[in-house]
Design a protein around this motif. Structure first.
Motif, PDB file in Angstrom:
ATOM      1  N   VAL A 143       0.777  -1.153   0.072  1.00 48.73           N
ATOM      2  CA  VAL A 143       0.130  -0.068   0.009  1.00 48.73           C
ATOM      3  C   VAL A 143       0.860   1.220   0.009  1.00 48.73           C
ATOM      4  N   ASP A 144       1.880   1.198   0.914  1.00 51.26           N
ATOM      5  CA  ASP A 144       2.557   2.423   0.830  1.00 51.26           C
ATOM      6  C   ASP A 144       3.678   2.617  -0.310  1.00 51.26           C
ATOM      7  N   GLN A 148       2.877   6.273  -2.036  1.00 54.18           N
ATOM      8  CA  GLN A 148       3.823   7.192  -2.060  1.00 54.18           C
ATOM      9  C   GLN A 148       4.094   7.804  -3.355  1.00 54.18           C
ATOM     10  N   MET A 149       4.069   6.974  -4.501  1.00 55.09           N
ATOM     11  CA  MET A 149       4.483   7.294  -5.619  1.00 55.09           C
ATOM     12  C   MET A 149       3.164   8.141  -6.388  1.00 55.09           C
ATOM     13  N   TRP A 150       2.108   8.038  -5.680  1.00 53.16           N
ATOM     14  CA  TRP A 150       0.834   8.679  -6.311  1.00 53.16           C
ATOM     15  C   TRP A 150       0.899   9.959  -5.718  1.00 53.16           C
ATOM     16  N   ILE A 151       0.962  10.097  -4.301  1.00 50.40           N
ATOM     17  CA  ILE A 151       1.056  11.605  -3.899  1.00 50.40           C
ATOM     18  C   ILE A 151       2.083  12.222  -4.265  1.00 50.40           C
ATOM     19  N   ASN A 152       3.315  11.560  -4.486  1.00 47.58           N
ATOM     20  CA  ASN A 152       4.536  12.337  -5.340  1.00 47.58           C
ATOM     21  C   ASN A 152       4.289  12.577  -6.714  1.00 47.58           C
ATOM     22  N   GLU A 167      -8.309  -2.158  -1.976  1.00 50.99           N
ATOM     23  CA  GLU A 167      -9.545  -1.603  -1.213  1.00 50.99           C
ATOM     24  C   GLU A 167      -8.656  -0.322  -0.707  1.00 50.99           C
ATOM     25  N   ALA A 168      -7.542  -0.569   0.024  1.00 47.55           N
ATOM     26  CA  ALA A 168      -7.105   0.505   0.810  1.00 47.55           C
ATOM     27  C   ALA A 168      -6.622   1.766   0.006  1.00 47.55           C
ATOM     28  N   LEU A 169      -6.285   1.421  -1.110  1.00 46.75           N
ATOM     29  CA  LEU A 169      -5.508   2.367  -2.357  1.00 46.75           C
ATOM     30  C   LEU A 169      -6.725   3.106  -2.725  1.00 46.75           C
ATOM     31  N   LYS A 170      -7.801   2.345  -3.111  1.00 44.35           N
ATOM     32  CA  LYS A 170      -9.285   3.087  -3.474  1.00 44.35           C
ATOM     33  C   LYS A 170      -9.642   3.917  -2.494  1.00 44.35           C
ATOM     34  N   SER A 171      -9.702   3.550  -1.373  1.00 47.44           N
ATOM     35  CA  SER A 171     -10.000   4.607  -0.148  1.00 47.44           C
ATOM     36  C   SER A 171      -9.231   5.839   0.220  1.00 47.44           C
ATOM     37  N   LEU A 172      -7.942   5.621  -0.301  1.00 45.18           N
ATOM     38  CA  LEU A 172      -6.993   6.727  -0.355  1.00 45.18           C
ATOM     39  C   LEU A 172      -7.117   7.816  -1.430  1.00 45.18           C
TER      40      LEU A 172
END
Length: 442
Positions: A143-144, A148-152, A167-172
């Motif tokens: 998940v990390d 991290q690459m998505w927010i960067n 599921e975790a990434l979709k919620s983020l």
């Protein structure tokens, strides 16, 4: 005979397996869903007694159970290959504005092999300027990795093979797609399980013959006739119990030898696949005798007994009561019941091992035995006493083997060990068989 298969994974993947499996009447599929991979061990504990095979919907839950030996039930998992990635990439093309056929895009993936990913992208003629691939098996780290690459802003889309990561990434708020098995992959997995089960059942019906030898049991002059009869009655009782459990027929017409016949499946069950043998322990503790036992496997009773007597000779060569099992292909297992046991073949057509035998002037069987010993005990810090105990040899024979290996540059003295009691220091050897085994060609 139907196969009871417990299917472990998220509910949607279980539904896929149940749908595909409906066309296989010989498989009885038992659903065991979880909402997160961390529940895998509990799900397995609750369902393992129902299963002939545990089938996992992915590699991560399979690896979790494999690293926690809580069951002896055979396990398998549905592999995600490049074909499963085709569908996911098609969804990316049709559901987003990304068009990697025209311009390059940046993508992060997990679990899949890089060679399969590269091959898939090449065949589809998709262009990526950056491809981040992570095969780490820990969910939180995956998940990390993606987030991290998505927010960067290093990626345009994330692709995962793990439901909880999806599921975790979709919620983020990450643009994420999940790779799921294709029906053809599920079908192939189920077909392989059926074939392996049939092979296992055929293997289980092979004949197993055991030869149990008592050395001069009834020739002791200082034991009364009544004591001998009690000892014989005790042995008889233990043999009856063993034969009932192993579904065996035994014959005790020879005073110093018992012969029994059963099936391979029964022997593997009662010995936990050659890990223990209660019969020998009971004979030692309850009757006070130290027998040797050889078990042979074969397609015919004659073949199995020939192997049993060869295994018996190996068991009789040891000072303590022991058992060895000789398989059809010449593989010898034993001593059964010891924490560290050897498993090696008495023959080999491996050119590297044949070369080692010629180089060292030892037999192929001895080379196989040495390699099995080293896999259990390591290649360094070996004394003649260690080798003698591990291989069931005399100290003199162990020294001869070590001297032969040293003379042929397959071993070297690297130090000394001072015995606890008085005596000359023992030489410590390092064996170089592993180097020869992996790098030498004949």
């Amino acid at each position: 005979m139907n196969i009871n298969v417990v299917v472990i994974g998220p509910q949607d993947l279980i539904n896929l397996v149940l749908k595909v499996g409906a066309s296989y009447p010989e498989i009885n599929l038992i659903p065991a869903p979880y909402t997160h991979e961390q529940e895998t061990l509990e799900v397995v504990k609750k369902n393992t007694t129902k299963a002939d095979v545990l089938l996992f919907a992915g590699n991560i839950p399979y690896q979790i159970v494999k690293s926690h030996p809580i069951t002896d039930t055979p396990m398998a998992f549905i592999q995600l290959t490049g074909t499963a990635l085709y569908r996911t990439l098609f969804k990316v093309l049709t559901e987003t504005k990304l068009n990697p056929t025209q311009t390059s895009f940046r993508i992060s993936m997990d679990t899949l092999k890089k060679t399969e990913v590269d091959e898939c992208l090449e065949e589809l003629e998709l262009h990526t300027c950056k491809l981040f691939l992570n095969k780490d098996k820990k969910v939180d780290e995956l998940v990390d990795f993606h987030y991290q690459m998505w927010i960067n802003k290093e990626i345009d889309v994330a692709i995962t093979c793990v439901t909880s990561v999806y599921e975790a990434l979709k919620s983020l708020g990450v643009l994420v797609y999940r790779v799921i098995p294709t029906k053809s992959t599920v079908r192939s997995t189920l077909q392989n399980m059926i074939a392996e089960r049939k092979s296992f059942l055929q293997k289980s019906t092979q004949i197993a013959v055991g030869v149990l030898r008592f050395n001069h049991l009834f020739t002791t002059s200082d034991v009364s006739e009544y004591a001998l009869k009690r000892k014989k009655a005790g042995i008889q009782s233990l043999l009856i119990d063993f034969s009932e459990e192993a579904q065996a027929i035994f014959d005790w017409s020879n005073r110093d030898e018992v012969r029994f016949i059963t099936t391979r499946g029964a022997i593997e069950t009662i010995t936990q696949t050659y890990k223990k043998l209660p019969l020998l322990n009971n004979l030692c503790m309850k009757v006070g005798i130290e027998p040797a036992l050889g078990i042979g496997l074969g397609y015919t009773a004659n073949e199995a007994e020939t192997n049993a007597r060869e295994a018996l000779l190996k068991a009789q060569s040891l000072a303590s009561p022991s058992c060895f099992v000789l398989d059809l292909d010449g593989t010898l297992y034993g001593p059964v019941g010891q924490e560290k046991q050897l498993q090696y073949s008495l023959r080999s057509d491996d050119p590297v091992r044949i070369h080692l035998a010629k180089t060292s002037n030892l037999s192929v069987a001895t080379i196989n035995k040495l390699l099995s010993f080293c896999e259990n005990f390591g290649y360094k810090g070996i004394t003649a006493l260690d080798l003698a105990a591990g291989l069931g040899l005399t100290i003199r024979s162990a020294r001869r083997i070590l001297n032969t290996l040293e003379r042929n540059k397959l071993a070297a003295i690297t130090g000394e060990e001072q015995p606890i009691h008085r005596g000359r220091p023992r030489n410590l050897y390092e064996l170089y068989l592993i180097d020869e085994k992996t790098t030498t060609t004949p």
